[in-house]
Design a protein around this motif. Structure first.
Motif, PDB file in Angstrom:
ATOM      1  N   MET A  81      46.000  40.068  51.215  1.00 26.90           N
ATOM      2  CA  MET A  81      47.314  40.657  51.594  1.00 26.90           C
ATOM      3  C   MET A  81      47.040  41.815  52.632  1.00 26.90           C
ATOM      4  SD  MET A  81      48.349  43.005  48.136  1.00 26.90           S
ATOM      5  CE  MET A  81      48.769  41.776  47.011  1.00 26.90           C
TER       6      MET A  81
ATOM      7  N   LYS B 187      48.322  37.120  57.598  1.00 27.46           N
ATOM      8  CA  LYS B 187      48.821  35.546  57.552  1.00 27.46           C
ATOM      9  C   LYS B 187      50.168  35.440  57.897  1.00 27.46           C
ATOM     10  CE  LYS B 187      47.913  35.540  52.870  1.00 27.46           C
ATOM     11  NZ  LYS B 187      47.517  37.196  52.892  1.00 27.46           N
TER      12      LYS B 187
ATOM     13  N   ASP C 180      55.162  33.101  50.235  1.00 29.79           N
ATOM     14  CA  ASP C 180      56.131  34.081  49.619  1.00 29.79           C
ATOM     15  C   ASP C 180      57.515  33.873  49.940  1.00 29.79           C
ATOM     16  OD1 ASP C 180      54.054  35.103  48.338  1.00 29.79           O
ATOM     17  OD2 ASP C 180      53.729  37.077  49.276  1.00 29.79           O
TER      18      ASP C 180
ATOM     19  N   TRP D   9      57.684  38.313  39.296  1.00 30.08           N
ATOM     20  CA  TRP D   9      56.382  38.927  38.732  1.00 30.08           C
ATOM     21  C   TRP D   9      56.772  39.980  37.529  1.00 30.08           C
ATOM     22  CZ3 TRP D   9      51.727  38.222  41.336  1.00 30.08           C
ATOM     23  CH2 TRP D   9      50.475  39.180  40.887  1.00 30.08           C
TER      24      TRP D   9
ATOM     25  N   PHE E 280      54.399  33.311  38.331  1.00 26.91           N
ATOM     26  CA  PHE E 280      54.240  33.452  39.699  1.00 26.91           C
ATOM     27  C   PHE E 280      53.231  32.375  40.392  1.00 26.91           C
ATOM     28  CE2 PHE E 280      52.828  35.269  43.773  1.00 26.91           C
ATOM     29  CZ  PHE E 280      53.808  35.173  44.520  1.00 26.91           C
ATOM     30  N   ARG E 281      52.195  32.444  39.539  1.00 26.05           N
ATOM     31  CA  ARG E 281      50.950  31.488  40.234  1.00 26.05           C
ATOM     32  C   ARG E 281      51.278  30.195  40.026  1.00 26.05           C
ATOM     33  NH1 ARG E 281      48.581  35.325  43.162  1.00 26.05           N
ATOM     34  NH2 ARG E 281      47.664  37.073  41.907  1.00 26.05           N
TER      35      ARG E 281
ATOM     36  N   GLU F 243      53.244  29.500  43.265  1.00 28.31           N
ATOM     37  CA  GLU F 243      52.205  29.622  44.339  1.00 28.31           C
ATOM     38  C   GLU F 243      51.698  28.282  44.452  1.00 28.31           C
ATOM     39  OE1 GLU F 243      50.181  33.538  44.706  1.00 28.31           O
ATOM     40  OE2 GLU F 243      48.679  32.132  43.780  1.00 28.31           O
TER      41      GLU F 243
ATOM     42  N   GLY G  93      48.249  35.052  49.235  1.00 29.93           N
ATOM     43  CA  GLY G  93      46.862  35.544  49.018  1.00 29.93           C
ATOM     44  C   GLY G  93      45.917  35.238  47.827  1.00 29.93           C
ATOM     45  N   GLY G  94      46.900  35.095  46.755  1.00 30.02           N
ATOM     46  CA  GLY G  94      46.164  34.821  45.495  1.00 30.02           C
ATOM     47  C   GLY G  94      45.913  33.112  45.329  1.00 30.02           C
TER      48      GLY G  94
ATOM     49  N   ARG H 218      54.728  44.558  46.915  1.00 30.04           N
ATOM     50  CA  ARG H 218      53.580  43.872  46.191  1.00 30.04           C
ATOM     51  C   ARG H 218      53.402  44.418  44.914  1.00 30.04           C
ATOM     52  NH1 ARG H 218      51.554  43.947  52.136  1.00 30.04           N
ATOM     53  NH2 ARG H 218      51.519  42.009  52.686  1.00 30.04           N
ATOM     54  N   PRO H 219      53.677  43.676  43.943  1.00 26.29           N
ATOM     55  CA  PRO H 219      53.531  44.427  42.605  1.00 26.29           C
ATOM     56  C   PRO H 219      52.161  44.714  42.219  1.00 26.29           C
ATOM     57  CG  PRO H 219      54.428  42.063  42.507  1.00 26.29           C
ATOM     58  CD  PRO H 219      54.505  42.638  43.815  1.00 26.29           C
ATOM     59  N   LEU H 220      51.203  44.025  42.570  1.00 25.01           N
ATOM     60  CA  LEU H 220      50.011  44.235  42.378  1.00 25.01           C
ATOM     61  C   LEU H 220      49.144  45.657  42.761  1.00 25.01           C
ATOM     62  CD1 LEU H 220      47.916  40.760  42.881  1.00 25.01           C
ATOM     63  CD2 LEU H 220      47.853  42.349  41.012  1.00 25.01           C
TER      64      LEU H 220
ATOM     65  N   MET I  81      40.019  43.196  44.451  1.00 27.79           N
ATOM     66  CA  MET I  81      40.560  42.226  44.937  1.00 27.79           C
ATOM     67  C   MET I  81      39.527  41.479  46.080  1.00 27.79           C
ATOM     68  SD  MET I  81      44.302  42.614  44.964  1.00 27.79           S
ATOM     69  CE  MET I  81      44.956  41.462  45.963  1.00 27.79           C
TER      70      MET I  81
ATOM     71  N   ARG J 150      37.438  38.266  45.461  1.00 33.49           N
ATOM     72  CA  ARG J 150      37.956  37.025  46.050  1.00 33.49           C
ATOM     73  C   ARG J 150      37.020  36.749  47.267  1.00 33.49           C
ATOM     74  NH1 ARG J 150      44.489  37.737  46.475  1.00 33.49           N
ATOM     75  NH2 ARG J 150      44.600  38.143  44.042  1.00 33.49           N
TER      76      ARG J 150
HETATM   77  C1  S3P Z   1      49.353  38.338  46.430  1.00 31.18           C
HETATM   78  C2  S3P Z   1      49.745  38.343  47.584  1.00 31.18           C
HETATM   79  C3  S3P Z   1      51.041  38.689  47.968  1.00 31.18           C
HETATM   80  C4  S3P Z   1      52.037  37.875  47.003  1.00 31.18           C
HETATM   81  C5  S3P Z   1      51.767  38.612  45.636  1.00 31.18           C
HETATM   82  C6  S3P Z   1      50.303  38.373  45.129  1.00 31.18           C
HETATM   83  C7  S3P Z   1      47.824  38.283  45.854  1.00 31.18           C
HETATM   84  O1  S3P Z   1      51.464  37.812  49.082  1.00 31.18           O
HETATM   85  O2  S3P Z   1      51.938  36.686  46.826  1.00 31.18           O
HETATM   86  O3  S3P Z   1      51.903  39.785  45.770  1.00 31.18           O
HETATM   87  O4  S3P Z   1      47.503  38.131  44.588  1.00 31.18           O
HETATM   88  O5  S3P Z   1      46.937  38.598  46.511  1.00 31.18           O
HETATM   89  P1  S3P Z   1      50.763  38.378  50.585  1.00 31.18           P
HETATM   90  O6  S3P Z   1      49.000  37.649  50.619  1.00 31.18           O
HETATM   91  O7  S3P Z   1      51.509  37.394  51.712  1.00 31.18           O
HETATM   92  O8  S3P Z   1      51.115  39.637  50.734  1.00 31.18           O
END
Ligand code: S3P
Length: 173
Positions: free
Chosen positions: A15, A19, A38, A53, A61-62, A65, A85-86, A124-126, A138, A142
């Motif tokens: 994130m 991107k 997203d 989330w 959420f995953r 994704e 991102g995840g 971004r909740p994380l 992260m 990653r």
């Molecule tokens: C996440 C990235 C976020 C979003 C969520 C989780 C991640 O997207 O999907 O907050 O786990 O890296 P961006 O990479 O577009 O910020």
């Protein structure tokens, strides 16, 4: 995973790596749709990433994704994909990327650059608790996974969105 000339151009990375903004420029230049993970999840569910989330949890959420990634990769129309991102956390997603007709570019950023870029965003909740520690963890966890799926790596540090897009196109055009 394919080389240059693949049907889809997929951007992966942390994130804040750019991107979505780089994807927008590339989609315009290549005259292709931008499939932004997203954004698509929010359009499909009518809810924000944060709502999903917080209410349904990370696992739910995953799953969204993954579904969004697989749909994008299976689309017949060539596109630019700004993957979440995840997306690399799941082995199934990594296999889907490897087996699809996609050129995968990792937008690689120094973690200090990422911290600086995301510090003011609230969506971004994380990153709610300790954004800096979370991003460092992260980044560490990653790094290997992004490297694993990448056909090409483009550094974004000290580069404008336009320059990064040009660097991506040098290989993908
Ligand atoms: C996440 C990235 C976020 C979003 C969520 C989780 C991640 O997207 O999907 O907050 O786990 O890296 P961006 O990479 O577009 O910020």
């Amino acid at each position: 995973m394919s080389g240059c000339g693949a049907k889809h151009l997929v951007l992966v990375g942390m994130m804040g790596a750019g991107k979505s903004s780089v994807g927008r420029v590339l989609a315009r230049k290549l005259d292709r749709p931008l499939l932004d993970s997203d954004e698509l999840i929010e359009q499909r569910t009518g809810r924000t990433v944060r709502e999903i989330w917080m209410t349904d949890g990370e696992a739910a959420f995953r799953e969204l994704e993954t579904r969004t990634l697989v749909d994008a990769l299976n689309d017949d129309e060539p596109s630019v994909v700004a993957a979440a991102g995840g997306v690399v956390l799941s082995a199934a997603n990594r296999i889907a990327l490897a087996e699809s007709d996609a050129h995968v570019v990792w937008l690689l950023a120094n973690v200090d650059v990422l911290i600086d870029r995301v510090k003011n965003g609230a969506h971004r909740p994380l990153l709610d608790d300790d954004p800096e520690a979370m991003l460092r963890a992260m980044h560490r966890d990653r790094d290997e996974l992004y490297r694993d799926v990448a056909d090409a790596i483009v550094s974004v540090d000290n580069r404008s969105v336009h320059d990064v897009a040009q660097a991506v196109l040098r290989c993908a055009g």
